[in-house]
Design a protein around this motif. Structure first.
Motif, PDB file in Angstrom:
ATOM      1  N   PHE A  99      12.644  28.265  15.434  1.00 39.90           N
ATOM      2  CA  PHE A  99      12.271  27.162  16.318  1.00 39.90           C
ATOM      3  C   PHE A  99      10.762  27.021  16.427  1.00 39.90           C
ATOM      4  N   ALA A 100      10.372  25.880  16.978  1.00 35.20           N
ATOM      5  CA  ALA A 100       8.962  25.588  17.252  1.00 35.20           C
ATOM      6  C   ALA A 100       8.887  24.706  18.489  1.00 35.20           C
ATOM      7  N   ALA A 101       7.803  24.879  19.245  1.00 37.08           N
ATOM      8  CA  ALA A 101       7.558  24.062  20.436  1.00 37.08           C
ATOM      9  C   ALA A 101       6.472  23.041  20.123  1.00 37.08           C
ATOM     10  N   LEU A 102       6.708  21.795  20.532  1.00 34.17           N
ATOM     11  CA  LEU A 102       5.823  20.683  20.200  1.00 34.17           C
ATOM     12  C   LEU A 102       5.532  19.835  21.442  1.00 34.17           C
ATOM     13  N   THR A 103       4.454  19.086  21.371  1.00 38.89           N
ATOM     14  CA  THR A 103       4.192  18.011  22.327  1.00 38.89           C
ATOM     15  C   THR A 103       4.100  16.723  21.527  1.00 38.89           C
ATOM     16  N   ASP A 104       4.916  15.736  21.871  1.00 38.81           N
ATOM     17  CA  ASP A 104       4.946  14.514  21.080  1.00 38.81           C
ATOM     18  C   ASP A 104       3.671  13.686  21.327  1.00 38.81           C
ATOM     19  N   PRO A 105       3.437  12.631  20.547  1.00 38.85           N
ATOM     20  CA  PRO A 105       2.176  11.884  20.665  1.00 38.85           C
ATOM     21  C   PRO A 105       1.931  11.266  22.039  1.00 38.85           C
ATOM     22  N   GLN A 106       2.984  11.131  22.868  1.00 39.28           N
ATOM     23  CA  GLN A 106       2.802  10.554  24.203  1.00 39.28           C
ATOM     24  C   GLN A 106       2.832  11.611  25.297  1.00 39.28           C
ATOM     25  N   GLY A 107       2.823  12.896  24.889  1.00 39.27           N
ATOM     26  CA  GLY A 107       2.660  13.970  25.868  1.00 39.27           C
ATOM     27  C   GLY A 107       3.918  14.677  26.307  1.00 39.27           C
ATOM     28  N   ALA A 108       5.078  14.303  25.767  1.00 40.54           N
ATOM     29  CA  ALA A 108       6.334  14.943  26.170  1.00 40.54           C
ATOM     30  C   ALA A 108       6.559  16.222  25.367  1.00 40.54           C
ATOM     31  N   ASN A 109       6.836  17.311  26.077  1.00 39.47           N
ATOM     32  CA  ASN A 109       7.124  18.589  25.434  1.00 39.47           C
ATOM     33  C   ASN A 109       8.589  18.648  24.998  1.00 39.47           C
ATOM     34  N   PHE A 110       8.825  19.240  23.837  1.00 35.32           N
ATOM     35  CA  PHE A 110      10.187  19.487  23.384  1.00 35.32           C
ATOM     36  C   PHE A 110      10.127  20.549  22.302  1.00 35.32           C
ATOM     37  N   SER A 111      11.273  21.063  21.909  1.00 36.81           N
ATOM     38  CA  SER A 111      11.339  22.043  20.828  1.00 36.81           C
ATOM     39  C   SER A 111      12.366  21.609  19.805  1.00 36.81           C
ATOM     40  N   VAL A 112      12.177  22.081  18.573  1.00 41.16           N
ATOM     41  CA  VAL A 112      13.167  21.875  17.516  1.00 41.16           C
ATOM     42  C   VAL A 112      13.658  23.246  17.070  1.00 41.16           C
ATOM     43  N   ILE A 113      14.941  23.343  16.732  1.00 39.53           N
ATOM     44  CA  ILE A 113      15.507  24.624  16.340  1.00 39.53           C
ATOM     45  C   ILE A 113      16.545  24.446  15.242  1.00 39.53           C
ATOM     46  N   ASP A 114      16.428  25.298  14.228  1.00 33.32           N
ATOM     47  CA  ASP A 114      17.442  25.411  13.180  1.00 33.32           C
ATOM     48  C   ASP A 114      18.294  26.618  13.547  1.00 33.32           C
ATOM     49  N   ILE A 115      19.480  26.373  14.059  1.00 32.50           N
ATOM     50  CA  ILE A 115      20.315  27.471  14.572  1.00 32.50           C
ATOM     51  C   ILE A 115      21.020  28.235  13.455  1.00 32.50           C
ATOM     52  N   THR A 116      20.871  27.786  12.210  1.00 30.47           N
ATOM     53  CA  THR A 116      21.516  28.481  11.094  1.00 30.47           C
ATOM     54  C   THR A 116      20.606  29.546  10.480  1.00 30.47           C
ATOM     55  N   THR A 117      19.314  29.515  10.806  1.00 43.07           N
ATOM     56  CA  THR A 117      18.361  30.490  10.265  1.00 43.07           C
ATOM     57  C   THR A 117      17.990  31.477  11.361  1.00 43.07           C
ATOM     58  N   THR A 118      18.536  32.681  11.287  1.00 39.09           N
ATOM     59  CA  THR A 118      18.332  33.669  12.347  1.00 39.09           C
ATOM     60  C   THR A 118      17.792  34.966  11.767  1.00 39.09           C
ATOM     61  N   GLU A 119      17.227  35.780  12.664  1.00 34.33           N
ATOM     62  CA  GLU A 119      16.648  37.056  12.242  1.00 34.33           C
ATOM     63  C   GLU A 119      16.649  38.012  13.425  1.00 34.33           C
ATOM     64  N   GLY A 120      17.098  39.247  13.201  1.00 36.05           N
ATOM     65  CA  GLY A 120      17.097  40.248  14.258  1.00 36.05           C
ATOM     66  C   GLY A 120      18.398  40.258  15.047  1.00 36.05           C
ATOM     67  N   GLU A 121      18.489  41.222  15.950  1.00 37.11           N
ATOM     68  CA  GLU A 121      19.685  41.377  16.773  1.00 37.11           C
ATOM     69  C   GLU A 121      19.508  40.667  18.110  1.00 37.11           C
ATOM     70  N   MET A 122      20.621  40.191  18.639  1.00 42.43           N
ATOM     71  CA  MET A 122      20.590  39.545  19.951  1.00 42.43           C
ATOM     72  C   MET A 122      20.095  40.551  20.998  1.00 42.43           C
ATOM     73  N   PRO A 123      19.182  40.141  21.886  1.00 43.98           N
ATOM     74  CA  PRO A 123      18.691  41.061  22.908  1.00 43.98           C
ATOM     75  C   PRO A 123      19.757  41.410  23.935  1.00 43.98           C
ATOM     76  N   ALA A 124      19.646  42.598  24.483  1.00 44.10           N
ATOM     77  CA  ALA A 124      20.590  43.033  25.518  1.00 44.10           C
ATOM     78  C   ALA A 124      20.283  42.318  26.830  1.00 44.10           C
ATOM     79  N   THR A 125      21.346  42.084  27.610  1.00 42.78           N
ATOM     80  CA  THR A 125      21.188  41.475  28.930  1.00 42.78           C
ATOM     81  C   THR A 125      21.961  42.297  29.951  1.00 42.78           C
ATOM     82  N   ARG A 126      21.588  42.121  31.221  1.00 42.61           N
ATOM     83  CA  ARG A 126      22.319  42.789  32.302  1.00 42.61           C
ATOM     84  C   ARG A 126      22.591  41.791  33.418  1.00 42.61           C
ATOM     85  N   PRO A 127      23.745  41.873  34.027  1.00 47.76           N
ATOM     86  CA  PRO A 127      24.053  40.956  35.145  1.00 47.76           C
ATOM     87  C   PRO A 127      23.096  41.191  36.306  1.00 47.76           C
ATOM     88  N   VAL A 128      22.775  40.106  37.016  1.00 44.39           N
ATOM     89  CA  VAL A 128      21.912  40.223  38.201  1.00 44.39           C
ATOM     90  C   VAL A 128      22.568  39.486  39.365  1.00 44.39           C
TER      91      VAL A 128
END
Length: 264
Positions: free
Chosen positions: A235-264
């Motif tokens: 993924f990458a984070a961008l700001t469009d030409p009019q100032g709006a923030n958004f990100s693009v992500i290719d969910i088929t290209t991954t690397e590494g293991e999913m991080p551990a989480t704990r309930p809160v």
């Protein structure tokens, strides 16, 4: 897609002073097609991919001109009841629940740390007709400097259960509706300029992150972060030409293991 469970992100739109410019930009970067502008609804214009609704753009109303930003809407069976919860738990209702013809009822609000979001009670317009496919919405994160306020607010207003990512490098929390993870929350670090307020960043799916970044920057967007490959996608984070923030992500290209989480 069917009506989404309460608290699930169900729609996204943005105001742009230059609507034609926004259409050109997102049409090129995300492959969006645009329908006709609905003049009775402020020239609200829906975007679609392969005939499925994925987002919308709209010109600002007189007096509302300002920096463009994406607004994420959360599904609600009763927008008025959700608005009451927003007030009760320290949020601010910016626009009272308003019926939009037969399409549904909308409300705009601000959570206690300052991020603006929408509430959508579906009528004939149920929300996203595609998710997680190229050009469609995929994910969103609340960026905030006051995560304690944000976390408490969202879990009180919506039926979320929360998990904290076990990573000393970042303060990141995820929110689930039932078995589905629907939203992330990131603590803003000092890397963010102090004038940048809390906001919700939306991610749109792309086939090729690097190609999307190249198209976006070629049209005047600013690359803020990445591209980087993670266990969730490239993924990458961008700001469009009019100032709006958004990100693009290719969910088929991954690397590494999913991080551990704990309930809160």
């Amino acid at each position: 897609m069917a009506v989404q469970p309460e608290g699930t992100p169900c729609w996204a739109d943005a105001m742009f002073t230059d609507i034609d410019g926004a259409k050109r930009f997102y049409g090129d970067v995300l492959g969006w097609d645009f329908g006709g502008a609905a003049s009775e609804y402020g020239n609200y214009t829906e975007a679609s991919v392969d005939g499925k609704a994925v987002a919308a753009v709209v010109p600002p109303m007189p007096g509302q001109e300002g920096q463009s930003q994406w607004c994420l809407y959360f599904s609600s069976p009763d927008a008025a009841a959700t608005a009451a919860k927003i007030r009760e738990h320290g949020g601010e209702v910016l626009m009272e629940p308003m019926e939009v013809g037969e399409f549904g009822t909308m409300c705009l609000a601000r959570e206690p740390s300052g991020a603006v979001f929408g509430v959508w009670q579906p009528g004939t317009h149920e929300g996203f007709e595609a998710k997680g496919t190229p050009g469609a919405y995929c994910w969103a994160e609340v960026f905030t400097r006051e995560p304690e306020k944000t976390d408490a607010f969202f879990t009180e207003v919506f039926p979320y259960t929360a998990k904290q990512m076990e990573d000393d490098a970042v303060d990141f929390r995820i929110f689930d509706v039932g078995d589905e993870t629907v939203l992330g929350r990131m603590r803003m670090t000092d890397e963010f300029p102090p004038e940048v307020p809390s906001y919700i960043n939306v991610y749109f799916t792309v086939d090729d992150c690097d190609e999307a970044v190249s198209k976006a920057t070629g049209q005047g967007a600013v690359l803020r972060f990445g591209p980087v490959t993670t266990p969730f996608g490239r993924f990458a984070a961008l700001t469009d030409p009019q100032g709006a923030n958004f990100s693009v992500i290719d969910i088929t290209t991954t690397e590494g293991e999913m991080p551990a989480t704990r309930p809160v």
